[in-house]
Design a protein around this motif. Structure first.
Motif, PDB file in Angstrom:
ATOM      1  N   LEU A  36       0.833  -1.226  -0.145  1.00 34.72           N
ATOM      2  CA  LEU A  36      -0.034  -0.050   0.060  1.00 34.72           C
ATOM      3  C   LEU A  36       1.020   1.060   0.266  1.00 34.72           C
ATOM      4  O   LEU A  36       0.456   2.391  -0.465  1.00 34.72           O
ATOM      5  N   GLY A  37       2.167   1.078   0.769  1.00 29.43           N
ATOM      6  CA  GLY A  37       2.675   2.289   0.781  1.00 29.43           C
ATOM      7  C   GLY A  37       2.046   3.088   2.166  1.00 29.43           C
ATOM      8  O   GLY A  37       0.979   2.778   2.777  1.00 29.43           O
ATOM      9  N   ARG A  64      -1.674   3.996   6.407  1.00 28.50           N
ATOM     10  CA  ARG A  64      -2.395   4.634   7.525  1.00 28.50           C
ATOM     11  C   ARG A  64      -3.878   4.864   6.964  1.00 28.50           C
ATOM     12  O   ARG A  64      -4.658   4.735   8.150  1.00 28.50           O
ATOM     13  N   GLU A  65      -4.396   5.032   5.991  1.00 28.91           N
ATOM     14  CA  GLU A  65      -5.568   5.364   5.614  1.00 28.91           C
ATOM     15  C   GLU A  65      -6.428   3.887   5.695  1.00 28.91           C
ATOM     16  O   GLU A  65      -7.693   3.953   6.237  1.00 28.91           O
ATOM     17  N   GLU A 109     -11.479  -2.602  -0.737  1.00 29.11           N
ATOM     18  CA  GLU A 109     -10.732  -1.537  -1.158  1.00 29.11           C
ATOM     19  C   GLU A 109      -9.765  -1.380  -2.220  1.00 29.11           C
ATOM     20  O   GLU A 109      -9.726  -0.530  -3.194  1.00 29.11           O
ATOM     21  N   GLU A 110      -9.084  -2.567  -2.020  1.00 30.32           N
ATOM     22  CA  GLU A 110      -8.039  -2.661  -3.125  1.00 30.32           C
ATOM     23  C   GLU A 110      -8.446  -2.949  -4.474  1.00 30.32           C
ATOM     24  O   GLU A 110      -7.934  -2.794  -5.312  1.00 30.32           O
ATOM     25  N   ALA A 111      -9.650  -3.599  -4.412  1.00 34.13           N
ATOM     26  CA  ALA A 111     -10.455  -3.957  -5.713  1.00 34.13           C
ATOM     27  C   ALA A 111     -10.903  -2.657  -6.426  1.00 34.13           C
ATOM     28  O   ALA A 111     -10.632  -2.514  -7.683  1.00 34.13           O
ATOM     29  N   ARG A 112     -11.519  -2.016  -5.489  1.00 29.54           N
ATOM     30  CA  ARG A 112     -11.949  -0.626  -6.052  1.00 29.54           C
ATOM     31  C   ARG A 112     -10.832   0.218  -6.791  1.00 29.54           C
ATOM     32  O   ARG A 112     -11.069   0.746  -7.725  1.00 29.54           O
ATOM     33  N   PRO A 119       3.194   2.498   9.428  1.00 31.61           N
ATOM     34  CA  PRO A 119       3.430   1.472   8.846  1.00 31.61           C
ATOM     35  C   PRO A 119       5.021   0.730   9.356  1.00 31.61           C
ATOM     36  O   PRO A 119       5.607   1.592   9.862  1.00 31.61           O
ATOM     37  N   PRO A 120       5.105  -0.490   9.516  1.00 36.07           N
ATOM     38  CA  PRO A 120       6.372  -0.868  10.013  1.00 36.07           C
ATOM     39  C   PRO A 120       7.468  -0.901   9.125  1.00 36.07           C
ATOM     40  O   PRO A 120       8.568  -1.001   9.285  1.00 36.07           O
TER      41      PRO A 120
END
Length: 289
Positions: free
Chosen positions: A128-129, A134-135, A179-182, A141-142
Motif C-alpha cells: 500500500l505504501g 495509514r488510511e 478497497e484494493e479491488a476498487r 506502517p512497519p
C-alpha cells in the motif's frame, strides 16, 4: 463462445501484479524471516491451490522457509506438491500439515518464529505504501515505501471494456480486499456495481468454491457465464460452479498474463479443464458472442 455475462478476476487479468502483490510476498518473507522464495516458487504455491489470499500464501511461504531451517528435507516443488495432493482443499491448512513431518521440538521452534501478524503488516506496508497504509490499516506502517500498488500496469484496453460491457453483463470475482479491488477497477476504468462483485470482504469461502460465481450468475439472471482468470483455481471455480448449478453453463477462460504463461501455461489450464485459453483479456472481444 456464446454467453450472457462475463466475470473477471482482477490480478493477472485486468492489472499486472508481478511487481506488486507477488513482489510483496517475496520481500515480506525476506524481511521477517531473513530468507525467502523466488517468483517461480510463488507460482508453485498458486498452482497447488487454495492460495487465492496472498496473505495466506505469504504465511505458507514463511512456514516453508522456517521449516527448512529446522530440517525439513523438501524443496519448494515437493512442498507444494504435497499441498496440491492434500485431500482437504490445500492452501495454508495443508502447508501446516506438511510441516507436521518435522519432530515436535522442531515444529515448536517453527511456530515460535512464525509471526503471521507481522508478515501481514509488512506485506500491507510494502503493497500500500505509507500513506495508504495509514488510511486503510490505521497507525504507522512497519516499513515506509511509496507502495507497490502503484506498480500495476493495466492489461485491459478501454476499447475492450467498452465492447464487453456493451454486449454482456459484467462482474468481478477477486481475492482482493474490497478497497484494493476498487482502486484497481478505478485504474482500469471498469465500473462494476457493488452487487456485481465479490471480494475477500464479501464471502467467507474463497476460490475455487463456486458460491460467489453462482450468486453472480443469479444476480445477472444469466444462463451462460464466462469467468476469466489467471490461476488454476479460477478455472476450478468455473468447473465447480458448472457441476453445482444445473440451470446454467459456466465457461472457464484461462488468461496467460499472470504467473502461467506460454505453452506450459496453456497445458496447465487445459489440464485443469479450461474451455479456452487466451494470451490476454483483450482476446475476449473475439472469443465471446
Amino acid at each position: 463462445m456464446q454467453v450472457d455475462a462475463v466475470v473477471f478476476d482482477i490480478d493477472g487479468v485486468l492489472v499486472d501484479v508481478a511487481d506488486s502483490y507477488r513482489r510483496a510476498i517475496i520481500e515480506s518473507v525476506d524481511r521477517v524471516c531473513d530468507t525467502t522464495i523466488d517468483r517461480e516458487a510463488v507460482q508453485s504455491f498458486k498452482n497447488a491451490g487454495g492460495f487465492n489470499n496472498d496473505w495466506e500464501l505469504t504465511h505458507a511461504a514463511a512456514l516453508f522457509v522456517l521449516a527448512r531451517r529446522e530440517g525439513l528435507r523438501m524443496d519448494v516443488e515437493a512442498f507444494t506438491d504435497r499441498i496440491a495432493a492434500d485431500e482437504d482443499g490445500g492452501g495454508l491448512p495443508a502447508a501446516k500439515r506438511v510441516v507436521a513431518d518435522l519432530p515436535s521440538i522442531a515444529q515448536a521452534r517453527v511456530r515460535d518464529r512464525w509471526d503471521t501478524d507481522r508478515l501481514r503488516d509488512v506485506f500491507q506496508a510494502l503493497y500500500l505504501g505509507a500513506d495508504l497504509y495509514r488510511e486503510l490499516e490505521g497507525g504507522d506502517p512497519p516499513v515506509s515505501t511509496a507502495g507497490y500498488i502503484n506498480d500495476e500496469p493495466t492489461l485491459i484496453d478501454p476499447a475492450t471494456i467498452a465492447d464487453l460491457t456493451a454486449r454482456f453483463d459484467a462482474g468481478v470475482l477477486t481475492g482482493r480486499p474490497a478497497e484494493e479491488a476498487r482502486i484497481a477497477l478505478d485504474r482500469v476504468g471498469l465500473d462494476v456495481p457493488a452487487d456485481r462483485r465479490f471480494t475477500m470482504d464479501d464471502w467467507e469461502e474463497s476460490k475455487p468454491h463456486p458460491r460467489a460465481l453462482v450468486e453472480l450468475a443469479e444476480r445477472f439472471d444469466a444462463d451462460r457465464i464466462a469467468f476469466a482468470g489467471d490461476t488454476l483455481d479460477d478455472v476450478r471455480t468455473a468447473r465447480n460452479a458448472d457441476r453445482e448449478d444445473d440451470a446454467r453453463a459456466y465457461y472457464a477462460v484461462g488468461v496467460l498474463t499472470g504467473g502461467l504463461t506460454g505453452e506450459s501455461g496453456t497445458r496447465a489450464f487445459d489440464e485443469a479443464g479450461a474451455d479456452a485459453v487466451v494470451d490476454d483479456v483483450n482476446e475476449l472481444v473475439d472469443l465471446l458472442e
